[in-house]
Design an enzyme around this catalytic site. Structure first.
Site, mmCIF file in Angstrom:
data_model
loop_
_atom_site.group_PDB
_atom_site.id
_atom_site.type_symbol
_atom_site.label_atom_id
_atom_site.label_comp_id
_atom_site.label_asym_id
_atom_site.label_seq_id
_atom_site.Cartn_x
_atom_site.Cartn_y
_atom_site.Cartn_z
ATOM 1 N N GLU A 187 9.641 8.699 44.946
ATOM 2 C CA GLU A 187 8.353 8.540 45.624
ATOM 3 C C GLU A 187 7.404 7.708 44.754
ATOM 4 O O GLU A 187 7.296 7.944 43.570
ATOM 5 C CB GLU A 187 7.751 9.929 45.905
ATOM 6 C CG GLU A 187 6.411 9.893 46.601
ATOM 7 C CD GLU A 187 6.427 8.985 47.820
ATOM 8 O OE1 GLU A 187 7.201 9.242 48.756
ATOM 9 O OE2 GLU A 187 5.669 7.992 47.839
ATOM 10 N N LYS A 223 12.358 3.745 39.622
ATOM 11 C CA LYS A 223 11.154 4.584 39.592
ATOM 12 C C LYS A 223 10.566 4.647 38.177
ATOM 13 O O LYS A 223 9.367 4.458 37.977
ATOM 14 C CB LYS A 223 11.502 5.992 40.099
ATOM 15 C CG LYS A 223 10.385 6.986 39.995
ATOM 16 C CD LYS A 223 9.184 6.600 40.834
ATOM 17 C CE LYS A 223 7.965 7.365 40.417
ATOM 18 N NZ LYS A 223 6.780 7.067 41.191
ATOM 19 N N CYS A 231 2.481 11.634 35.662
ATOM 20 C CA CYS A 231 3.707 10.817 35.664
ATOM 21 C C CYS A 231 3.869 9.847 34.498
ATOM 22 O O CYS A 231 4.936 9.793 33.890
ATOM 23 C CB CYS A 231 3.789 10.035 36.976
ATOM 24 S SG CYS A 231 4.006 11.106 38.388
HETATM 25 P P1 NAD Z 1 4.191 19.887 41.171
HETATM 26 O O1 NAD Z 1 4.275 20.617 39.887
HETATM 27 O O2 NAD Z 1 2.871 19.681 41.825
HETATM 28 O O3 NAD Z 1 5.121 20.625 42.270
HETATM 29 C C1 NAD Z 1 6.414 21.045 42.024
HETATM 30 C C2 NAD Z 1 6.638 22.358 42.777
HETATM 31 O O4 NAD Z 1 8.015 22.698 42.711
HETATM 32 C C3 NAD Z 1 5.871 23.549 42.205
HETATM 33 O O5 NAD Z 1 5.015 24.094 43.192
HETATM 34 C C4 NAD Z 1 6.969 24.536 41.783
HETATM 35 O O6 NAD Z 1 6.606 25.887 41.988
HETATM 36 C C5 NAD Z 1 8.094 24.124 42.704
HETATM 37 N N1 NAD Z 1 9.431 24.539 42.255
HETATM 38 C C6 NAD Z 1 10.004 24.346 41.042
HETATM 39 N N2 NAD Z 1 11.254 24.831 41.037
HETATM 40 C C7 NAD Z 1 11.474 25.355 42.274
HETATM 41 C C8 NAD Z 1 12.591 25.999 42.883
HETATM 42 N N3 NAD Z 1 13.739 26.169 42.229
HETATM 43 N N4 NAD Z 1 12.479 26.411 44.155
HETATM 44 C C9 NAD Z 1 11.328 26.232 44.833
HETATM 45 N N5 NAD Z 1 10.241 25.623 44.309
HETATM 46 C C10 NAD Z 1 10.317 25.181 43.046
HETATM 47 O O7 NAD Z 1 4.912 18.492 40.939
HETATM 48 P P2 NAD Z 1 4.618 17.097 41.681
HETATM 49 O O8 NAD Z 1 3.418 16.435 41.116
HETATM 50 O O9 NAD Z 1 4.709 17.316 43.154
HETATM 51 O O10 NAD Z 1 5.877 16.242 41.197
HETATM 52 C C11 NAD Z 1 7.189 16.534 41.637
HETATM 53 C C12 NAD Z 1 8.109 15.399 41.212
HETATM 54 O O11 NAD Z 1 7.677 14.186 41.841
HETATM 55 C C13 NAD Z 1 8.109 15.114 39.709
HETATM 56 O O12 NAD Z 1 9.403 14.734 39.334
HETATM 57 C C14 NAD Z 1 7.164 13.926 39.583
HETATM 58 O O13 NAD Z 1 7.485 13.120 38.465
HETATM 59 C C15 NAD Z 1 7.433 13.167 40.862
HETATM 60 N N6 NAD Z 1 6.303 12.342 41.331
HETATM 61 C C16 NAD Z 1 5.023 12.824 41.247
HETATM 62 C C17 NAD Z 1 3.968 12.034 41.733
HETATM 63 C C18 NAD Z 1 2.547 12.511 41.646
HETATM 64 O O14 NAD Z 1 1.653 11.705 41.877
HETATM 65 N N7 NAD Z 1 2.272 13.764 41.326
HETATM 66 C C19 NAD Z 1 4.234 10.796 42.315
HETATM 67 C C20 NAD Z 1 5.550 10.376 42.409
HETATM 68 C C21 NAD Z 1 6.590 11.153 41.916
HETATM 69 C C1 UDX Z 2 1.186 6.993 39.269
HETATM 70 C C2 UDX Z 2 1.802 5.757 39.945
HETATM 71 O O1 UDX Z 2 0.779 4.817 40.263
HETATM 72 C C3 UDX Z 2 2.544 6.158 41.194
HETATM 73 O O2 UDX Z 2 3.176 5.019 41.783
HETATM 74 C C4 UDX Z 2 3.584 7.182 40.802
HETATM 75 O O3 UDX Z 2 4.322 7.528 41.913
HETATM 76 C C5 UDX Z 2 2.929 8.394 40.163
HETATM 77 O O4 UDX Z 2 2.187 7.962 39.011
HETATM 78 P P1 UDX Z 2 -0.957 8.469 39.678
HETATM 79 O O5 UDX Z 2 -0.731 8.928 38.286
HETATM 80 O O6 UDX Z 2 -1.151 9.472 40.734
HETATM 81 O O7 UDX Z 2 0.225 7.530 40.158
HETATM 82 O O8 UDX Z 2 -2.273 7.521 39.692
HETATM 83 P P2 UDX Z 2 -2.540 6.007 39.240
HETATM 84 O O9 UDX Z 2 -3.423 5.386 40.248
HETATM 85 O O10 UDX Z 2 -1.313 5.287 38.902
HETATM 86 O O11 UDX Z 2 -3.397 6.208 37.915
HETATM 87 C C6 UDX Z 2 -2.820 6.666 36.708
HETATM 88 C C7 UDX Z 2 -3.827 6.553 35.586
HETATM 89 O O12 UDX Z 2 -4.075 5.192 35.260
HETATM 90 C C8 UDX Z 2 -5.201 7.153 35.910
HETATM 91 O O13 UDX Z 2 -5.671 7.857 34.788
HETATM 92 C C9 UDX Z 2 -6.053 5.945 36.214
HETATM 93 O O14 UDX Z 2 -7.412 6.156 35.967
HETATM 94 C C10 UDX Z 2 -5.461 4.933 35.245
HETATM 95 N N1 UDX Z 2 -5.684 3.541 35.651
HETATM 96 C C11 UDX Z 2 -5.141 3.062 36.795
HETATM 97 C C12 UDX Z 2 -6.443 2.701 34.827
HETATM 98 O O15 UDX Z 2 -6.946 3.123 33.771
HETATM 99 N N2 UDX Z 2 -6.612 1.401 35.216
HETATM 100 C C13 UDX Z 2 -6.078 0.892 36.355
HETATM 101 O O16 UDX Z 2 -6.286 -0.300 36.629
HETATM 102 C C14 UDX Z 2 -5.324 1.746 37.178
#
Ligand code: NAD
Ligand code: UDX
Length: 459
Positions: A160, A215, A271
């Protein structure tokens, strides 16, 4: 034909991404499951709880699908059993103990979820990696899944790319969707679901390993741009150049592009740091030490971007923060989210507290419980020295303050009333703008000293 989906993990990715999928795919029934009962209750808005994450536009999408073709529950085994396709959206933090601690990904949650799938799945089941994972994680998954006696599996990687704060728009109008796999029919089954709302030209299919690596690479490149512009901001401050002008000049070059060139207090969020560490660990694992060192510099520079802010504040406020009050505007790692994971504000506030400052912190979405759990200890695990409170408004944060520090790019901080705020502060007062988001000329006209990231002080 996929009609039943289970998503394991109801977090920042699982919740919004499944809501958008359900909204655009009425023929598909989606169960989002999590082990965290409180989180599930919040997704169901039970007992007056608000949604577990703040994301613009999310509530409206949920209102259309929740209870229709989108359901939140803790019935992990049941949802897996009913599903033709299982998405893995669990957290993958950095390992804190044991082999690879400090850089390798902790795959405990992935492994547990895989074992649950092996135990509960029935018949032909597609397992989709949505979490960000080290390259070749699918190999390990397959070994666990092959232990199942009731099901047979195909594995896909579908990372994602959404960012927090813009998740709904990113999910509804993605630049691309990436589906990696070894079996064309399985890849097409998932690509077919996305085709309900994503133009086919934006659905990219690859092999499994390319999808996993793409990713990590995307996040490394984005993080690298931020460290690069922050490095240039430092040079601007020393030389009299202005990073906004440099940014405009280089961003106009199509080969460079205008996005992700905003200087700031360093990148935060769940991330970038962990995914860079993940890439560094991978490079070291394959003996690519120069490659590992190259990417580590992006992280080191990010540490410098954060550290220098507290150091500069101490210097400007006569070398000590004892008995000084600092208004901190913004605690989330970026605007439009309540997420504080790896927020630069954590380290900067800890440093200021360590120097004895009293902090009054304002953030429109972060609650004081989150601030408290992050700030009651300093980096070395000792109780914090200075004190802090959450301010109900920007105005109360500034009452009696010696300095205002802007750390998050919340829209409301762009329109601060400096006449009023200056009159509330103790003089001589300072404004430190780490986001280039406020009218500092106006602050100066009301007698405040100012620092702005990347604005050169020399003429
Ligand atoms: P998060 O911590 O918000 O959510 C993860 C959830 O998974 C938690 O609620 C946890 O309780 C649950 N969980 C863990 N083990 C489980 C199990 N065995 N059964 C059921 N539930 C379980 O994490 P997130 O921010 O949603 O990120 C998830 C993944 O997506 C990570 O690998 C992250 O790197 C990736 N990702 C995050 C973002 C972002 O912006 N947060 C964007 C892109 C990709
Ligand atoms: C990031 C990636 O952008 C996204 O594609 C991935 O799936 C998850 O990680 P996120 O961390 O949610 O997303 O936010 P993002 O907008 O990327 O910002 C990350 C950090 O960089 C923030 O602290 C933001 O303030 C900082 N940032 C971003 C800067 O300092 N300057 C910029 O120009 C852009």
């Amino acid at each position: 034909m996929v009609s039943k989906i289970c998503c394991i993990g109801a977090g920042y990715v699982g919740g919004p991404s499944m809501a958008v999928m359900a909204d655009s795919s009425p023929g598909v029934d989606i169960e989002v499951v999590d082990v965290d009962q409180q989180r599930i209750d919040a997704w169901n808005n039970l007992n007056g709880a608000s949604l577990p994450i703040y994301e613009p536009g999310l509530q409206q999408v949920l209102d259309r699908v929740r209870g229709h073709n989108l359901h939140f529950s803790t019935d992990v085994a049941g949802a897996i059993r009913r599903a033709d396709m299982v998405f893995l959206s669990v957290n993958t933090p950095t390992k804190h103990r044991g082999h690879g601690a400090g850089s390798a990904a902790d795959l405990t949650f992935i492994e547990k979820a895989a074992r649950q799938i092996a135990d509960s799945a029935q018949g032909a089941t597609i397992v989709v990696e949505r979490s960000t994972l080290p390259v070749r994680t699918a190999d390990g998954l397959r070994r666990i899944l092959d232990c199942s006696t009731n099901a047979r599996f195909e594995i896909l990687s579908n990372p994602e790319f959404m960012a927090e704060g813009t998740a709904i728009d990113d999910l509804q109008n993605p630049d691309r969707v990436l589906v990696g796999g070894q079996c064309d029919a399985t890849v097409n089954a998932l690509a077919g679901i996305y085709a309900n709302w994503v133009p086919s030209s934006r659905i990219i299919t690859t092999n499994l390993w390319s999808a996993e690596l793409a990713k990590l690479t995307a996040n490394a490149f984005l993080a690298q741009r931020i460290s690069s512009i922050n490095a240039i901001a430092g040079i601007c401050e020393a030389t009299g150049a202005d990073v906004e002008e440099v940014r405009r000049a280089i961003g106009a070059d199509r080969r460079i592009g205008a996005e992700f060139l905003k200087p700031g207090p360093g990148f935060g969020g769940s991330c970038f740091k962990k995914d860079l560490l993940n890439l560094i660990y991978l490079a070291e694992h394959y003996g690519l030490d120069e490659v590992a060192r190259y990417w580590r510099m992006v992280l080191d520079l990010n540490g410098w971007s954060q550290k220098r802010i507290s150091q500069m504040i101490v210097k400007a406020l006569f070398g000590t923060l004892r008995d000084k009050r600092i208004a901190v505007l913004g605690f989330a790692f970026k605007a439009d989210t309540n997420d504080t994971r790896e927020s630069p504000a954590i380290g900067i506030c800890r440093d200021l507290l360590h120097d004895g400052a009293s902090l009054s912190i304002h953030d429109p979405r972060v609650d004081d419980g989150a601030m408290r759990s992050l700030l009651s200890m300093s980096d070395d695990g000792l109780p914090a020295v200075g004190g802090f409170e959450k301010a109900a408004s920007v105005e109360t944060a500034c009452d009696g303050a010696d300095a205002v520090l802007i750390l998050t790019d919340w829209h409301q901080y762009k329109q601060l009333d400096w006449a009023d705020l200056a009159s509330r502060m103790r003089q001589p007062g300072w404004v430190f703008d780490a986001r280039r988001g406020t009218n500092l000329a106006e602050a100066e006209s009301h007698g405040l000293d100012t620092w702005q990231i990347g604005r050169g002080g020399m003429n």
